[in-house]
Design a protein around this motif. Sequence first.
Motif, short mmCIF file in Angstrom:
data_model
loop_
_atom_site.label_atom_id
_atom_site.label_comp_id
_atom_site.label_asym_id
_atom_site.label_seq_id
_atom_site.Cartn_x
_atom_site.Cartn_y
_atom_site.Cartn_z
N GLY A 89 -44.33 -8.52 -18.34
CA GLY A 89 -44.57 -8.41 -16.90
C GLY A 89 -43.69 -9.41 -16.17
O GLY A 89 -43.51 -10.54 -16.64
N SER A 111 -42.64 -11.16 -12.31
CA SER A 111 -42.86 -11.35 -10.87
C SER A 111 -41.80 -12.31 -10.37
O SER A 111 -41.05 -12.90 -11.15
CB SER A 111 -44.26 -11.89 -10.58
OG SER A 111 -44.35 -13.25 -10.96
N GLY A 168 -46.27 -3.01 -12.16
CA GLY A 168 -46.85 -3.11 -13.50
C GLY A 168 -46.81 -1.84 -14.31
O GLY A 168 -47.08 -1.86 -15.51
N GLY A 182 -42.71 -3.94 -17.34
CA GLY A 182 -43.37 -3.42 -16.15
C GLY A 182 -42.49 -3.51 -14.91
O GLY A 182 -41.61 -4.37 -14.82
N MET A 192 -43.45 -7.33 -9.87
CA MET A 192 -44.49 -7.59 -8.85
C MET A 192 -44.03 -8.72 -7.94
O MET A 192 -43.09 -9.45 -8.25
CB MET A 192 -45.78 -8.04 -9.54
CG MET A 192 -46.26 -7.13 -10.65
SD MET A 192 -47.32 -8.03 -11.81
CE MET A 192 -46.74 -7.33 -13.36
N ALA A 206 -49.16 -11.60 -7.99
CA ALA A 206 -49.35 -12.04 -9.38
C ALA A 206 -50.14 -13.34 -9.43
O ALA A 206 -51.00 -13.53 -10.30
CB ALA A 206 -47.99 -12.20 -10.07
N ALA A 257 -48.60 -12.06 -14.06
CA ALA A 257 -47.71 -10.96 -14.46
C ALA A 257 -48.03 -10.49 -15.88
O ALA A 257 -48.05 -9.29 -16.16
CB ALA A 257 -46.25 -11.40 -14.34
N VAL A 302 -51.52 -8.60 -15.84
CA VAL A 302 -51.43 -7.21 -15.35
C VAL A 302 -51.04 -6.28 -16.51
O VAL A 302 -51.63 -5.22 -16.70
CB VAL A 302 -50.42 -7.08 -14.19
CG1 VAL A 302 -50.11 -5.63 -13.88
CG2 VAL A 302 -50.97 -7.78 -12.94
N MET A 303 -50.05 -6.71 -17.30
CA MET A 303 -49.60 -5.87 -18.41
C MET A 303 -50.65 -5.81 -19.53
O MET A 303 -50.78 -4.80 -20.22
CB MET A 303 -48.27 -6.40 -18.97
CG MET A 303 -47.14 -6.42 -17.96
SD MET A 303 -46.90 -4.84 -17.08
CE MET A 303 -46.24 -3.82 -18.41
N ARG A 325 -53.33 -3.37 -18.19
CA ARG A 325 -52.90 -2.06 -17.74
C ARG A 325 -53.29 -1.00 -18.77
O ARG A 325 -53.23 -1.24 -19.97
CB ARG A 325 -51.37 -2.06 -17.55
CG ARG A 325 -50.87 -0.92 -16.71
CD ARG A 325 -49.36 -1.03 -16.52
NE ARG A 325 -48.65 -0.94 -17.78
CZ ARG A 325 -48.46 0.19 -18.44
NH1 ARG A 325 -48.93 1.33 -17.96
NH2 ARG A 325 -47.80 0.20 -19.58
#
Length: 478
Positions: A88, A90, A234, A254, A257, A262, A464, A467-468, A471
Amino acid sequence: MGARSITLGIDLGTTSVKAAVLEAAPGDPSGFVVLASCARAARAEAVTQSAAARPQGREQDVSRTIQALHECLAALPRPQLRKVGAIGVSGQMHGVMFWKTGQGCEWMEGGAAPVFEPRAVSQLVTWQDGRCSSGFLASLPQPESHLSVATGFGCSTIFWLLKNSPEFLKSYDVAGTIQDYVVAMLCGLPRPLMSDQNAASWGYFNTQSQSWNLETLRASGFPVHLLPDIAEPGSVAGRTSHSWFEIPKGTEVGVAMGDLQASVYSCMAQRTDAVLNISTSVQLAASMPSGFRPGQTPDPLAPVAYFPYFDRTYLGVAASLNGGNVLATFVHMLVQWMADLGVEVEESTVYSHMIQAAAQQEDTCLTITPTVLGERHLPDQLASVTRISSSGLSLGHVTRALCRGIIQNLHSMLSFQQLKEWGVERVIGSGSALSRNEVLKQEVQRAFPFPWSFGQDVDAAVGAALVMLRRNPYQKEA
């Protein structure tokens, strides 16, 4: 979670680059463990390329930022990097850089690990850039968006270059934020993908239709071919085209972001949490109720801005320019006064004494409006001190009033009642100014009487990666 139980998060900040490796907590679907993290100073400030943009221009050397990124990864444990199932990314929002399709970098196989080096790229014009004067901004077309356009925003910078350096723009055929660039280079994408989070930070993007204001931009001669395609933050932008510090080739990456989103995601455990971060400045953010839609036109006088978050929701954010910097200004003033009186004293000593004095002074009638820096929605506002009495002039009184004033100023932008209406049930408190100031903690609890949780600092690299980690692994590629 399978192969995605370990993820890497990267944050490409203005002054530093961070990386963090996360693992899902065993038996806790929402929990996570930070296995390792690293930060490196970017030291990327560069001389502004365009003579017309000096001295207001703020640019960074992309090569130095990428070097700091590689230094971060080199410091992380190789056995953990080998197990990374997703990356991820950002980074600093609003900024813009340019490159040529297919020529943005060169992968170097030599040395300890394959790395990519920028090629045929411009410098990054950052969010701090001041080349767009208020007069220039007023000459631009009105955006079809609830967010207004400011200097340092990607689209206003491109408009400025179009007018002042049209030849410069002809050298490149794609543009993006630095985080979009890194994702595109890792995956070998011919064109970058951009999340609505970063697109909204450029201006001229409608968050409800998820589209650029193409007709408005075309009518003004804007080079719309430079604008990236839009994808969910993401969601999978692509897969790594090379092994990278032993992260396997073919690892999912991803769509980049924004660092704001993030950072908030890193410590907002529930949708009903708000996040308050007090460092140099202050940010109070809460997730808006599902179904919330912002207005259609910008309101520069509104103290709360609404930014795209995840899953088509919005963050309501009150961002005050007056936070720890106000306390620092006060400390500096006291040190200067004492120097004028012939007494030398360290700022850290003054700070600890004044907080100690304020902790013993539980209340005060003194009122300080601490807006020495104005606010974005009230740029001309200055600070003031009122209700001064002879019995309320001690260091404890003044420091207590100053801490209260910082929080009351924030409360005037986004109140306890408003947060309650949005469904907030708890506030997560973070940031250096809050962690080292017991009086500030007391004042936020007084103004915002929610249950509080202190001590978990916002971290965009962790956000970041998180989020991954969370997900849906079966989500289709963007």
